[in-house]
Write an enzyme that holds these catalytic residues in place. Structure first.
Site, PDB file in Angstrom:
ATOM      1  N   SER A  22       0.789  -1.228   0.000  1.00  0.00           N
ATOM      2  CA  SER A  22       0.000   0.000   0.000  1.00  0.00           C
ATOM      3  C   SER A  22       0.819   1.275   0.000  1.00  0.00           C
ATOM      4  CB  SER A  22      -0.927   0.011   1.211  1.00  0.00           C
ATOM      5  OG  SER A  22      -0.153   0.111   2.389  1.00  0.00           O
ATOM      6  N   HIS A  36      -5.201  -5.095  -0.761  1.00  0.00           N
ATOM      7  CA  HIS A  36      -5.149  -4.069  -1.812  1.00  0.00           C
ATOM      8  C   HIS A  36      -5.375  -4.558  -3.236  1.00  0.00           C
ATOM      9  CE1 HIS A  36      -4.105  -0.610   0.707  1.00  0.00           C
ATOM     10  NE2 HIS A  36      -3.592  -1.537   1.495  1.00  0.00           N
ATOM     11  N   LYS A  96     -11.252  -1.088   1.256  1.00  0.00           N
ATOM     12  CA  LYS A  96     -10.575  -0.512   0.084  1.00  0.00           C
ATOM     13  C   LYS A  96     -11.555  -0.563  -1.100  1.00  0.00           C
ATOM     14  CE  LYS A  96      -6.945  -1.100   2.834  1.00  0.00           C
ATOM     15  NZ  LYS A  96      -6.709  -0.086   3.851  1.00  0.00           N
TER      16      LYS A  96
HETATM   17  C1  LIG Z   1      -2.199  -4.683   3.906  1.00  0.00           C
HETATM   18  C2  LIG Z   1      -3.290  -4.287   4.829  1.00  0.00           C
HETATM   19  N1  LIG Z   1      -3.815  -5.203   5.655  1.00  0.00           N
HETATM   20  C3  LIG Z   1      -4.796  -4.888   6.513  1.00  0.00           C
HETATM   21  C4  LIG Z   1      -5.309  -3.613   6.580  1.00  0.00           C
HETATM   22  C5  LIG Z   1      -6.351  -3.307   7.607  1.00  0.00           C
HETATM   23  O1  LIG Z   1      -7.592  -3.136   7.030  1.00  0.00           O
HETATM   24  P1  LIG Z   1      -8.756  -2.313   7.746  1.00  0.00           P
HETATM   25  O2  LIG Z   1      -8.592  -0.896   7.328  1.00  0.00           O
HETATM   26  O3  LIG Z   1      -9.989  -2.938   7.235  1.00  0.00           O
HETATM   27  O4  LIG Z   1      -8.619  -2.493   9.218  1.00  0.00           O
HETATM   28  C6  LIG Z   1      -4.813  -2.642   5.711  1.00  0.00           C
HETATM   29  C7  LIG Z   1      -5.355  -1.271   5.674  1.00  0.00           C
HETATM   30  O5  LIG Z   1      -5.338  -0.500   6.556  1.00  0.00           O
HETATM   31  C8  LIG Z   1      -3.767  -2.975   4.836  1.00  0.00           C
HETATM   32  O6  LIG Z   1      -3.224  -2.047   4.051  1.00  0.00           O
END
Ligand SMILES: Cc1ncc(COP(=O)(O)O)c(C=O)c1O
Lengths: 79, 405
Positions: B185, B213, B244
């Site tokens: 990300s 992502h 996302k």
């Molecule tokens: C790679 C990754 N895993 C997990 C998450 C966590 O997702 P959430 O925003 O639904 O808690 C994110 C984003 O914040 C992320 O970029």
């Protein structure tokens, strides 16, 4: 098994290149408070040592490592 | 350090960020009626720093589903999934997700963070090994720590380094969970997932993919990078997020190879937190339908990515990776990045400012993220914003950059 002294000297050499401006720092030096390594730098130092001695260092044990001597003892135990 | 000294240290850190002269972490965004426009400090901006890849936060069908659900089922479930918090919608979403991904089962969580923490800390335990990519998301590190397993890192996106580390583990590989992401990300770089699969399989370890992502935006039907590569059957476990491409909030844990459903009664982050609000579940279900039939959205998104990538490259920005919905410009210092961020905001473009220790390899970045909802006009405005930055920041025009971080 590699010796403690060998570990210390390898760490000192790596740190001389990266953080100590070419000089050899004593084994009691605190990696973060005295030598100013960021946590990412500590990880990179450990990666280099893992490759040098072909060992695997679990990051759970990072918390117990403050000084060059601590790190050398941990690495030595892994070989 | 005493408890209160920690507060002081945190304040010092915030002050340091404050010295960059920008309010990048505290910026409040007013969003009204659009996935791609908002107001920051009263000024109209194009939002190019979200994860709203398909723009579904304002999809009429998703909004309608959420509105209906809130009227019918109320504003919250006031309970955990194992108690009073499983409504028909929660179960339906899990079935639909599982059918979409072709998995044996799927468990929905309140956020993606919680899905990772819950799944990882429950799959692995004391005596096991977790091997994670050095640039893993915080929730992966947290889940790993909580598991009590031994944790090792391998170099980011480096299958040869993983191979070497698994070799060092010897027969402990059979108790090893390897964790990687798909699209990263911060830099927008993509994992060599097929090579990771090969290495993991050869050593007899298990692979968990956090597909936060690439879910929804890669693959013919939006099932992510593994679909693109044709290797979905090779991956032991998948986690993901609804925050996302699905434009809501929540997360999931699923598997094609193993039935994960029985873990419902083991995962504490599932058992002891309130389940998602019915309206969130409803809009997520509607969004999932849009994703499954989202070829047009995906091709618009990727067209936007190509255009911005090309535009920024020719302005001389050093970019983090090949074209993807995350286009990171590598700046020379946190100060320069902050100045560029402010200049972009002044030009009406909001992106994410990422400075150490938030970025991989201590980089300072402007993270631009694109959406299928960006119009051609907005895409050109984003590039014009960067052109204004280039003029303010670079002493002389820079040649088009080609190398990646
Ligand atoms: C790679 C990754 N895993 C997990 C998450 C966590 O997702 P959430 O925003 O639904 O808690 C994110 C984003 O914040 C992320 O970029």
């Amino acid at each position: 098994m590699i010796s403690y002294d060998e570990c210390v000297s390898e760490i000192q050499t790596l740190l001389a290149q990266s953080h100590a401006g070419g000089s050899i720092v004593p084994p009691e030096s605190d990696l973060i408070d005295e030598l100013g390594l960021a946590s990412l730098d500590v990880m990179e130092l450990i990666e280099a040592l893992e490759d040098r001695f072909d060992v695997a260092f679990p990051i759970n044990e990072l918390g117990d490592v403050r000084t060059i001597a601590d790190l050398a003892r941990r690495i030595q135990n892994l070989t | 350090m005493s408890l209160l000294q920690k507060l002081d240290a945190a304040r010092d850190f915030q002050d340091q960020l404050g010295q960059l002269g920008v309010n990048a972490i505290g910026a409040t965004i007013d969003v009204t009626g659009s996935a791609t426009e908002g107001r920051i400090e009263g000024k109209r901006v194009i939002l190019a720093g979200t994860n709203n890849y398909l723009g579904l936060t304002f999809d009429p069908a998703c909004i309608e589903a959420a509105a209906q659900a809130v009227r019918t089922h109320g504003t919250g479930t006031t309970g955990s999934r194992l108690a009073n918090g499983t409504y028909a919608g929660h179960a339906a979403l899990e079935r639909e997700l599982s059918a979409f991904l072709g998995t044996r089962s799927a468990i929905a969580f309140t956020t993606g963070y919680v899905a990772n923490v819950g799944a990882i800390s429950t799959l692995a335990g004391p005596g096991d090994v977790i091997m994670l990519d050095a640039d893993s998301h915080a929730s992966i590190y947290e889940g790993a720590k909580l598991s009590g397993a031994e944790i090792y890192r391998f170099r980011h996106n480096d299958p040869a380094d993983l191979d070497k580390r698994l070799r060092r583990l010897g027969d402990r590989c059979a108790r090893t969970l390897v964790i990687v992401e798909s699209l990263y990300s911060m830099l927008g770089d993509v994992a060599p997932l097929d090579q990771f699969c090969e290495v993991v399989k050869r050593h007899g370890a298990f692979l968990l993919l956090d597909d936060a992502h690439s879910f929804g935006i890669m693959g013919e039907t939006g099932r992510g990078l593994a679909e693109t590569l044709g290797i979905e059957d090779e991956i032991d476990f998948v986690t993901g997020t609804f925050s996302k491409s699905l434009g809501s909030v929540g997360g999931f844990f699923a598997s094609r190879k193993h039935d994960v459903a029985p873990l419902r009664s083991q995962i504490r982050a599932y058992m002891f937190t309130a389940s998602s609000t019915p309206s969130v579940i409803a809009s997520t279900r509607a969004a999932l339908k849009r994703v499954a039939q989202g070829q047009a959205l995906r091709s618009q998104l990727w067209k936007n990515c190509e255009r911005v990538h090309e535009g920024l490259t020719s302005l001389g920005f050093k970019l983090g990776a090949a074209p993807s919905p995350v286009i990171a410009s590598l700046m020379d210092s946190p100060e320069q990045a902050a100045a560029a961020w402010q200049a972009l905001l002044d030009a009406g473009v909001y992106v994410n400012l990422v400075v150490p220790p938030g970025a991989p390899k201590n980089l300072s970045l402007l993270r631009c993220s694109l959406s299928a909802a960006h119009t051609d006009e907005q895409v050109e405005q984003i590039i014009e914003g960067y052109a204004a930055v280039a003029q303010r920041l670079f002493d002389q025009p820079r040649a088009a950059a080609t190398a990646y971080a």
